[in-house]
Design a protein around this motif. Structure first.
Motif, PDB file in Angstrom:
ATOM      1  N   TYR A 151      30.837  12.515  73.316  1.00  0.00           N
ATOM      2  CA  TYR A 151      30.871  12.145  71.891  1.00  0.00           C
ATOM      3  C   TYR A 151      32.023  11.219  71.523  1.00  0.00           C
ATOM      4  CZ  TYR A 151      27.551  16.005  71.419  1.00  0.00           C
ATOM      5  OH  TYR A 151      26.471  16.838  71.541  1.00  0.00           O
ATOM      6  N   ILE A 169      32.963  25.092  68.713  1.00  0.00           N
ATOM      7  CA  ILE A 169      33.019  25.560  70.103  1.00  0.00           C
ATOM      8  C   ILE A 169      34.482  25.731  70.515  1.00  0.00           C
ATOM      9  CG2 ILE A 169      32.483  24.934  72.508  1.00  0.00           C
ATOM     10  CD1 ILE A 169      29.916  23.571  71.370  1.00  0.00           C
ATOM     11  N   PRO A 189      27.912  42.785  67.559  1.00  0.00           N
ATOM     12  CA  PRO A 189      26.992  41.666  67.843  1.00  0.00           C
ATOM     13  C   PRO A 189      26.310  41.097  66.600  1.00  0.00           C
ATOM     14  CG  PRO A 189      26.676  43.410  69.438  1.00  0.00           C
ATOM     15  CD  PRO A 189      27.638  43.945  68.415  1.00  0.00           C
ATOM     16  N   TYR A 190      25.868  41.965  65.698  1.00  0.00           N
ATOM     17  CA  TYR A 190      25.172  41.453  64.510  1.00  0.00           C
ATOM     18  C   TYR A 190      26.122  40.672  63.612  1.00  0.00           C
ATOM     19  CZ  TYR A 190      22.252  40.948  60.455  1.00  0.00           C
ATOM     20  OH  TYR A 190      21.553  40.398  59.420  1.00  0.00           O
ATOM     21  N   ALA A 193      26.772  37.326  65.065  1.00  0.00           N
ATOM     22  CA  ALA A 193      25.651  36.406  64.829  1.00  0.00           C
ATOM     23  C   ALA A 193      25.704  35.872  63.399  1.00  0.00           C
ATOM     24  CB  ALA A 193      24.321  37.102  65.106  1.00  0.00           C
ATOM     25  N   GLN A 194      26.016  36.768  62.453  1.00  0.00           N
ATOM     26  CA  GLN A 194      26.102  36.333  61.050  1.00  0.00           C
ATOM     27  C   GLN A 194      27.228  35.312  60.873  1.00  0.00           C
ATOM     28  OE1 GLN A 194      23.052  37.281  60.218  1.00  0.00           O
ATOM     29  NE2 GLN A 194      23.870  37.445  58.147  1.00  0.00           N
ATOM     30  N   ARG A 196      28.425  33.307  63.135  1.00  0.00           N
ATOM     31  CA  ARG A 196      27.985  32.047  63.753  1.00  0.00           C
ATOM     32  C   ARG A 196      26.998  31.328  62.840  1.00  0.00           C
ATOM     33  NH1 ARG A 196      27.865  34.839  69.227  1.00  0.00           N
ATOM     34  NH2 ARG A 196      29.885  34.236  70.074  1.00  0.00           N
ATOM     35  N   PHE A 197      26.125  32.101  62.201  1.00  0.00           N
ATOM     36  CA  PHE A 197      25.133  31.495  61.308  1.00  0.00           C
ATOM     37  C   PHE A 197      25.816  30.739  60.175  1.00  0.00           C
ATOM     38  CE2 PHE A 197      22.557  31.501  57.481  1.00  0.00           C
ATOM     39  CZ  PHE A 197      21.374  30.948  57.948  1.00  0.00           C
ATOM     40  N   LYS A 204      26.288  22.168  59.303  1.00  0.00           N
ATOM     41  CA  LYS A 204      25.062  21.396  59.066  1.00  0.00           C
ATOM     42  C   LYS A 204      24.995  20.851  57.656  1.00  0.00           C
ATOM     43  CE  LYS A 204      21.946  23.325  62.508  1.00  0.00           C
ATOM     44  NZ  LYS A 204      21.438  24.655  62.857  1.00  0.00           N
TER      45      LYS A 204
ATOM     46  N   VAL B 164      18.176  37.647  62.355  1.00  0.00           N
ATOM     47  CA  VAL B 164      19.084  36.677  62.963  1.00  0.00           C
ATOM     48  C   VAL B 164      18.320  35.360  63.047  1.00  0.00           C
ATOM     49  CG1 VAL B 164      20.560  36.148  64.935  1.00  0.00           C
ATOM     50  CG2 VAL B 164      20.111  38.537  64.346  1.00  0.00           C
ATOM     51  N   CYS B 165      18.960  34.277  62.609  1.00  0.00           N
ATOM     52  CA  CYS B 165      18.290  32.976  62.529  1.00  0.00           C
ATOM     53  C   CYS B 165      19.006  31.926  63.377  1.00  0.00           C
ATOM     54  CB  CYS B 165      18.238  32.506  61.083  1.00  0.00           C
ATOM     55  SG  CYS B 165      17.522  33.719  59.974  1.00  0.00           S
ATOM     56  N   GLU B 166      18.277  30.841  63.643  1.00  0.00           N
ATOM     57  CA  GLU B 166      18.750  29.710  64.456  1.00  0.00           C
ATOM     58  C   GLU B 166      18.731  30.096  65.942  1.00  0.00           C
ATOM     59  OE1 GLU B 166      18.194  27.558  61.985  1.00  0.00           O
ATOM     60  OE2 GLU B 166      19.896  26.335  62.609  1.00  0.00           O
ATOM     61  N   ILE B 169      21.796  30.787  68.147  1.00  0.00           N
ATOM     62  CA  ILE B 169      22.524  31.957  67.645  1.00  0.00           C
ATOM     63  C   ILE B 169      21.752  33.227  68.018  1.00  0.00           C
ATOM     64  CG2 ILE B 169      23.348  33.130  65.544  1.00  0.00           C
ATOM     65  CD1 ILE B 169      23.868  30.276  64.387  1.00  0.00           C
ATOM     66  N   GLN B 172      22.363  33.991  71.726  1.00  0.00           N
ATOM     67  CA  GLN B 172      23.689  34.604  71.903  1.00  0.00           C
ATOM     68  C   GLN B 172      23.683  36.046  71.406  1.00  0.00           C
ATOM     69  OE1 GLN B 172      27.341  31.950  71.209  1.00  0.00           O
ATOM     70  NE2 GLN B 172      25.724  30.724  70.334  1.00  0.00           N
ATOM     71  N   TYR B 173      22.960  36.281  70.301  1.00  0.00           N
ATOM     72  CA  TYR B 173      22.860  37.643  69.771  1.00  0.00           C
ATOM     73  C   TYR B 173      22.156  38.558  70.765  1.00  0.00           C
ATOM     74  CZ  TYR B 173      21.332  41.635  67.055  1.00  0.00           C
ATOM     75  OH  TYR B 173      21.089  42.919  66.627  1.00  0.00           O
ATOM     76  N   ASP B 176      24.450  39.412  73.441  1.00  0.00           N
ATOM     77  CA  ASP B 176      25.475  40.354  72.968  1.00  0.00           C
ATOM     78  C   ASP B 176      24.910  41.751  72.746  1.00  0.00           C
ATOM     79  OD1 ASP B 176      27.786  38.917  72.823  1.00  0.00           O
ATOM     80  OD2 ASP B 176      27.840  38.724  70.651  1.00  0.00           O
ATOM     81  N   ARG B 196      28.256  26.515  75.852  1.00  0.00           N
ATOM     82  CA  ARG B 196      27.968  26.286  74.427  1.00  0.00           C
ATOM     83  C   ARG B 196      27.883  24.791  74.140  1.00  0.00           C
ATOM     84  NH1 ARG B 196      31.713  30.959  73.025  1.00  0.00           N
ATOM     85  NH2 ARG B 196      30.198  32.649  72.724  1.00  0.00           N
ATOM     86  N   ASP B 200      24.480  23.054  72.767  1.00  0.00           N
ATOM     87  CA  ASP B 200      24.608  22.351  71.499  1.00  0.00           C
ATOM     88  C   ASP B 200      24.194  20.887  71.651  1.00  0.00           C
ATOM     89  OD1 ASP B 200      25.895  22.203  68.706  1.00  0.00           O
ATOM     90  OD2 ASP B 200      27.066  20.696  69.790  1.00  0.00           O
TER      91      ASP B 200
END
Lengths: 319, 319
Positions: A151, A169, A189-190, A193-194, A196-197, A204, B164-166, B169, B172-173, B176, B196, B200
């Protein structure tokens, strides 16, 4: 200079005898990524090869002083012939220790970048000392091109000669590599994930939308302001009644989001609107974050950012 | 029906006496996310409140049968007055067990989606049983809108009622949440960061570029083909001489990338070029992945994908 002066005392026969086994150990360490490799080595080798153990200790202290490789090079030049085997061993030792023990950290960055600020906060939270290297983004350095060949962007973190790219990252890497202090991602873990979301959501949405606020006019600007407020409302909802996104402590989402706070003044001034009037909880949260030294020292002066944005507007032909 | 029938045998006085302490334990479990919470509970409470222990066992077996909440509702309707306290306890027990013991997994997906296929492979690698729910993307279900309110997109994973979305993610969830079997991300922090980065990269580059291959013509198509090959060459470089991106085993980058393999035939046919001629190592890698049941069962038939792409081209007015 311990490695050099004690070298003559090290029995070459022990080195030779241990060579095969030692290489196995290094391989095992590399394969299994033992976190406390020095203790692993001590446990396995101190008894069988006390001299090697002493060498480790020397190498460790040298690596900490960052001169290990230079000194070992000198050492090789001074020696010859059958010491080649010893060299192989030293190479492994030094390579191993520079990789695991020494913490040479450099951040290639640009002062106003919210993405760079993320990494600065993460490193500050962990108490990691690093060299900050300001980059000219219109004339990229050879180091940046070499360390981020895909990049060619900041921030790029260099840790013991190896680079990590892309701000989220990097923040996760910092959290992983300096595990002990100030965890950024939750352990559940949950919840991870949240986190990261929402960090990904900020990546984005926020940058693209806010860029429109200071690069457009008229209807497009109004649309961008509306989209931005919608974004912030979602982020307010996720914050809820917690002091930080990380709960009681600053966490990954806080680190991902708060750098934009020093750009808020520019958005508000270019867009003629008040973020606080629309989303008071976000402002209260940002002010709470600013009470942390890791944040207040990493964020830039909003007026300086605004002046920079005005320059960019001229360059982009907005004004 | 054990919970209902044995209920009369449970001494309410023990419940009442234990209520405060029990709530503390539940809070402690929630705070510290004990992985084997049932053993924690047993150790702390079996002796002091044997009846509660029996209730746990009943609740556990009920939760496994997925009827816990329904039955507890029935139970509340049948009872009255001072049993309110008991209800509080039951609520905690049931809420706790549905959250930690039962594994109700649903995947909202669309058959041809490479992003959805990622999750299918990850779940297969972990041996997680789940309900597959095919979504009509032109008429989104209430469940999808409710479970993914921000993006309203597939794949969306629902695990015990929480979404869990995306896709990356989610992967990874999954890694985990079902830690024990087939780790997808490496344990070394630097290798994790590299994984990662490349996953990505695939997210940012591959889908956009390949979409151009089947939605454009002429110069634009030629440009997209060139960009795609460049992308694949970078990915070939990262693979090196390893059998998988994960090294000896299928890992996170493999899971992120291999779903596109069943789209290759469509790219090649629409773009009149051979990926194998340009990047033989990528094809060899993909074929290696296909030898794994988790992959071959998750990927779709390339000819079926191509027919779907032809339909899309018509819809988009390309042909």
């Amino acid at each position: 200079m311990h490695l050099l002066t004690t070298n003559s005392e090290i029995s070459l026969s022990i080195f030779q005898e241990s060579l095969t086994g030692w290489c196995d150990v290094v391989e095992d360490i590399e394969r299994n990524k033992h976190e406390n490799a020095i203790w692993y080595l001590i446990a396995h080798w101190a008894v069988r090869a006390q001299h090697i153990f002493h060498l480790f200790i020397s190498a460790t202290s040298f690596c900490k002083d960052r001169y290990a490789i230079k000194i070992s090079t000198l050492h090789y030049q001074e020696n010859s012939h059958s010491e080649r085997r010893e060299r192989t061993i030293c190479d492994s030792v030094l390579l191993f220790f520079t990789a695991t023990m020494a913490d040479e950290v450099t951040l290639l960055d640009f002062w106003a970048s919210p993405f760079g600020i993320r990494v600065r906060i993460a490193l500050a939270e962990k108490g990691v000392k690093y060299e900050y290297s300001e980059q000219n983004l219109r004339d990229k350095s050879a180091l940046l091109l070499q360390m981020n060949p895909v990049y060619k962007k900041i921030p790029t973190l260099i840790h013991n000669g190896r680079s990590v790219c892309e701000s989220l990252i990097i923040v996760q890497y910092v959290d992983d590599a300096w595990k002990g202090k100030a965890p950024l991602l939750p352990s559940d873990p949950y919840q991870r994930a949240q986190s990261r979301f929402w960090a990904d959501f900020i990546d984005k949405k926020v940058f693209e939308i806010t860029k429109k606020i200071w690069t457009t006019k008229g209807e497009e600007l109004e649309g961008a302001k509306k989209d931005f407020i919608e974004c912030l409302k979602l982020l307010e909802g996720e914050l809820g009644d917690k002091p930080y996104y990380g709960g009681e402590n600053l966490g990954y989402v806080d680190v991902a989001f708060v750098p934009f706070y020093c750009w808020f003044y520019a958005y508000e001034t270019c867009g003629s609107f008040s973020i606080e009037a629309e989303c008071p909880k976000i402002i209260a949260w940002a002010k709470r974050c600013m009470q942390k030294e890791s944040v207040s020292r990493s964020l830039e002066d909003p007026k300086k950012v605004y002046e920079f944005v005005l320059e960019l507007r001229k360059r982009f032909g907005v004004d």
